[in-house]
Design a protein around this motif. Structure first.
Motif, PDB file in Angstrom:
ATOM      1  N   TYR A 108       9.903  12.206  13.242  1.00 52.83           N
ATOM      2  CA  TYR A 108       9.746  12.327  11.796  1.00 52.83           C
ATOM      3  C   TYR A 108       8.999  11.119  11.259  1.00 52.83           C
ATOM      4  CZ  TYR A 108      10.983  12.617   6.853  1.00 52.83           C
ATOM      5  OH  TYR A 108      10.928  12.672   5.485  1.00 52.83           O
ATOM      6  N   ALA A 109       7.959  11.339  10.510  1.00 55.46           N
ATOM      7  CA  ALA A 109       7.174  10.230   9.982  1.00 55.46           C
ATOM      8  C   ALA A 109       6.966  10.404   8.485  1.00 55.46           C
ATOM      9  CB  ALA A 109       5.824  10.158  10.678  1.00 55.46           C
ATOM     10  N   ILE A 110       7.271   9.361   7.729  1.00 54.10           N
ATOM     11  CA  ILE A 110       6.973   9.351   6.299  1.00 54.10           C
ATOM     12  C   ILE A 110       5.572   8.783   6.126  1.00 54.10           C
ATOM     13  CG2 ILE A 110       7.581   8.368   4.060  1.00 54.10           C
ATOM     14  CD1 ILE A 110      10.469   8.295   4.955  1.00 54.10           C
ATOM     15  N   VAL A 111       4.733   9.535   5.478  1.00 54.92           N
ATOM     16  CA  VAL A 111       3.377   9.078   5.187  1.00 54.92           C
ATOM     17  C   VAL A 111       3.105   9.320   3.708  1.00 54.92           C
ATOM     18  CG1 VAL A 111       0.929   9.268   5.707  1.00 54.92           C
ATOM     19  CG2 VAL A 111       2.603   9.650   7.517  1.00 54.92           C
ATOM     20  N   ILE A 112       2.932   8.251   2.950  1.00 52.61           N
ATOM     21  CA  ILE A 112       2.643   8.359   1.531  1.00 52.61           C
ATOM     22  C   ILE A 112       1.133   8.367   1.340  1.00 52.61           C
ATOM     23  CG2 ILE A 112       2.923   7.294  -0.738  1.00 52.61           C
ATOM     24  CD1 ILE A 112       5.505   8.366   0.476  1.00 52.61           C
ATOM     25  N   LYS A 113       0.617   9.486   0.857  1.00 51.71           N
ATOM     26  CA  LYS A 113      -0.822   9.602   0.621  1.00 51.71           C
ATOM     27  C   LYS A 113      -1.100   9.210  -0.827  1.00 51.71           C
ATOM     28  CE  LYS A 113      -1.343  13.232   4.098  1.00 51.71           C
ATOM     29  NZ  LYS A 113      -1.747  14.623   4.389  1.00 51.71           N
ATOM     30  N   ASP A 114      -1.160   7.917  -1.043  1.00 52.31           N
ATOM     31  CA  ASP A 114      -1.324   7.405  -2.399  1.00 52.31           C
ATOM     32  C   ASP A 114      -2.213   6.178  -2.358  1.00 52.31           C
ATOM     33  OD1 ASP A 114      -1.049   7.118  -5.101  1.00 52.31           O
ATOM     34  OD2 ASP A 114       1.079   6.581  -5.084  1.00 52.31           O
ATOM     35  N   ASP A 161      -2.522  -4.966   2.934  1.00 52.78           N
ATOM     36  CA  ASP A 161      -3.155  -4.600   1.672  1.00 52.78           C
ATOM     37  C   ASP A 161      -2.125  -4.471   0.551  1.00 52.78           C
ATOM     38  OD1 ASP A 161      -2.050  -2.344   2.855  1.00 52.78           O
ATOM     39  OD2 ASP A 161      -3.661  -0.992   2.253  1.00 52.78           O
ATOM     40  N   TYR A 162      -0.908  -4.065   0.891  1.00 51.17           N
ATOM     41  CA  TYR A 162       0.182  -3.990  -0.088  1.00 51.17           C
ATOM     42  C   TYR A 162       0.619  -5.400  -0.482  1.00 51.17           C
ATOM     43  CZ  TYR A 162       4.788  -2.532  -1.966  1.00 51.17           C
ATOM     44  OH  TYR A 162       5.898  -2.325  -2.749  1.00 51.17           O
ATOM     45  N   ARG A 163       0.839  -6.250   0.520  1.00 47.73           N
ATOM     46  CA  ARG A 163       1.331  -7.613   0.260  1.00 47.73           C
ATOM     47  C   ARG A 163       0.397  -8.402  -0.645  1.00 47.73           C
ATOM     48  NH1 ARG A 163       1.607  -8.093   5.874  1.00 47.73           N
ATOM     49  NH2 ARG A 163       0.233  -9.912   5.735  1.00 47.73           N
ATOM     50  N   LYS A 164      -0.896  -8.207  -0.470  1.00 47.57           N
ATOM     51  CA  LYS A 164      -1.878  -8.974  -1.235  1.00 47.57           C
ATOM     52  C   LYS A 164      -1.805  -8.695  -2.731  1.00 47.57           C
ATOM     53  CE  LYS A 164      -5.402  -9.786   2.322  1.00 47.57           C
ATOM     54  NZ  LYS A 164      -6.792  -9.502   2.770  1.00 47.57           N
ATOM     55  N   LEU A 165      -1.223  -7.564  -3.098  1.00 48.94           N
ATOM     56  CA  LEU A 165      -1.134  -7.183  -4.506  1.00 48.94           C
ATOM     57  C   LEU A 165       0.177  -7.613  -5.162  1.00 48.94           C
ATOM     58  CD1 LEU A 165      -2.603  -3.560  -4.224  1.00 48.94           C
ATOM     59  CD2 LEU A 165      -3.770  -5.610  -5.062  1.00 48.94           C
ATOM     60  N   MET A 205       1.149   2.178   3.687  1.00 48.49           N
ATOM     61  CA  MET A 205       1.243   0.794   3.225  1.00 48.49           C
ATOM     62  C   MET A 205       2.651   0.201   3.263  1.00 48.49           C
ATOM     63  SD  MET A 205       1.292   3.154   0.614  1.00 48.49           S
ATOM     64  CE  MET A 205      -0.407   3.370   0.115  1.00 48.49           C
ATOM     65  N   ASP A 206       3.699   1.045   3.260  1.00 42.71           N
ATOM     66  CA  ASP A 206       5.048   0.479   3.270  1.00 42.71           C
ATOM     67  C   ASP A 206       6.049   1.268   4.111  1.00 42.71           C
ATOM     68  OD1 ASP A 206       5.006   2.600   1.417  1.00 42.71           O
ATOM     69  OD2 ASP A 206       6.596   1.724   0.208  1.00 42.71           O
ATOM     70  N   HIS A 207       5.552   2.071   5.062  1.00 43.00           N
ATOM     71  CA  HIS A 207       6.438   2.764   6.015  1.00 43.00           C
ATOM     72  C   HIS A 207       5.953   2.484   7.440  1.00 43.00           C
ATOM     73  CE1 HIS A 207       7.305   5.341   2.424  1.00 43.00           C
ATOM     74  NE2 HIS A 207       8.533   5.193   2.895  1.00 43.00           N
ATOM     75  N   LEU A 208       6.869   1.992   8.257  1.00 46.13           N
ATOM     76  CA  LEU A 208       6.538   1.745   9.656  1.00 46.13           C
ATOM     77  C   LEU A 208       6.420   3.051  10.425  1.00 46.13           C
ATOM     78  CD1 LEU A 208       9.066  -1.159  10.295  1.00 46.13           C
ATOM     79  CD2 LEU A 208       6.577  -1.389  10.273  1.00 46.13           C
ATOM     80  N   ASN A 209       5.595   3.063  11.462  1.00 42.67           N
ATOM     81  CA  ASN A 209       5.578   4.186  12.394  1.00 42.67           C
ATOM     82  C   ASN A 209       6.613   3.914  13.491  1.00 42.67           C
ATOM     83  OD1 ASN A 209       4.367   2.305  14.139  1.00 42.67           O
ATOM     84  ND2 ASN A 209       2.294   3.019  13.662  1.00 42.67           N
ATOM     85  N   LEU A 210       6.673   4.783  14.487  1.00 40.46           N
ATOM     86  CA  LEU A 210       7.684   4.621  15.531  1.00 40.46           C
ATOM     87  C   LEU A 210       7.512   3.300  16.271  1.00 40.46           C
ATOM     88  CD1 LEU A 210      10.070   5.758  17.087  1.00 40.46           C
ATOM     89  CD2 LEU A 210       8.449   7.017  18.538  1.00 40.46           C
ATOM     90  N   GLN A 211       6.277   2.931  16.562  1.00 40.99           N
ATOM     91  CA  GLN A 211       6.018   1.652  17.232  1.00 40.99           C
ATOM     92  C   GLN A 211       6.545   0.492  16.392  1.00 40.99           C
ATOM     93  OE1 GLN A 211       1.939   0.678  18.832  1.00 40.99           O
ATOM     94  NE2 GLN A 211       1.942  -0.854  17.200  1.00 40.99           N
ATOM     95  N   GLY A 212       6.246   0.510  15.104  1.00 45.45           N
ATOM     96  CA  GLY A 212       6.710  -0.550  14.209  1.00 45.45           C
ATOM     97  C   GLY A 212       8.211  -0.553  14.042  1.00 45.45           C
TER      98      GLY A 212
END
Length: 233
Positions: A108-114, A161-165, A205-212
């Motif tokens: 299961y992967a959360i991917v925010i397309k935003d 890219d998220y952190r920089k903001l 930008m703010d959800h890890l994948n399985l590796q992460g």
């Protein structure tokens, strides 16, 4: 691991996490001695019942007696339907990947397309809402102290890219820092900009994948053995 339990869920806020911990403490789970809470940018002001995912509250109330603080924002869901769906999903998470060392669902992967700017803006709106949600973290810390449990708060990693903001750490996580000073039993481990995480560890930008996620699990396990710090690592 048979001694690892995930008492959170998708879109879980501090109020519901606190309610779950209180339920656990009152129902004979005396062998649980380590509590790990994730605290994100939006956590200080996020209220599940007021979101489009408010129907996720239903299992919390039906299974654990955690009352809604206000009418749910999203209506039209039949109670039986959401209960069956959430319970089935939770069971699948536990059964599919017992070898991961955590009760996650690797499929299961959360991917925010935003847009990342819009995503950060929305999270900061919750961060500075000023509606007192961090108090529930304080209630959990008090309960942990009474029970003799170790209470560790982890600030999860975010893509560059998220952190920089984001504003400075002390601004975004000021409430957490203040709470930590008031409650010395709280250990804080900030992995926000940890160099061990790279862009290929994230689905968005703010959800890890399985590796992460596996990397995060290993780091948190190490922290539990070595000790977190009261502040930024």
């Amino acid at each position: 691991e048979g001694n690892v339990f995930n008492l959170g869920y998708t879109s879980c806020d501090l109020y519901h996490s606190c309610g779950l911990y209180k339920w656990l403490a009152g129902n004979g789970f005396d062998k649980v001695k380590n509590v790990i809470m994730f605290f994100d940018v939006f956590s200080p002001g996020f209220e599940l019942e007021k979101t489009s995912d408010s129907h996720f509250h239903i299992p919390f109330e039906e299974c654990f007696g955690i009352a809604a603080r206000c009418p749910l924002a999203k209506t039209g869901w039949k109670k039986e339907r959401i209960l069956k769906a959430r319970i089935r999903h939770s069971v699948c998470q536990a059964r599919r990947n017992p070898d991961l060392g955590w009760r996650g669902n690797g499929d299961y992967a959360i991917v925010i397309k935003d847009n990342v700017e819009r995503r950060v803006e929305g999270h900061l709106k919750n961060c500075f809402r000023g509606n007192g949600q961090t108090q529930y973290l304080g209630e959990m810390a008090k309960l942990a102290s009474q029970r003799g449990d170790r209470f560790v708060v982890v600030v999860p990693p975010l893509r560059e890219d998220y952190r920089k903001l984001l504003p400075p750490y002390d601004v975004v996580f000021g409430e957490l820092q203040a709470l930590t000073k008031e409650n010395p039993c709280i250990e804080v481990a900030s992995l926000l900009d940890d160099a061990r995480f790279h862009d290929d560890d994230f689905n968005d930008m703010d959800h890890l994948n399985l590796q992460g996620a596996k990397k995060l699990a290993r780091i948190v396990e190490s922290l539990m053995h070595e000790g977190a710090s009261n502040g930024k690592l």
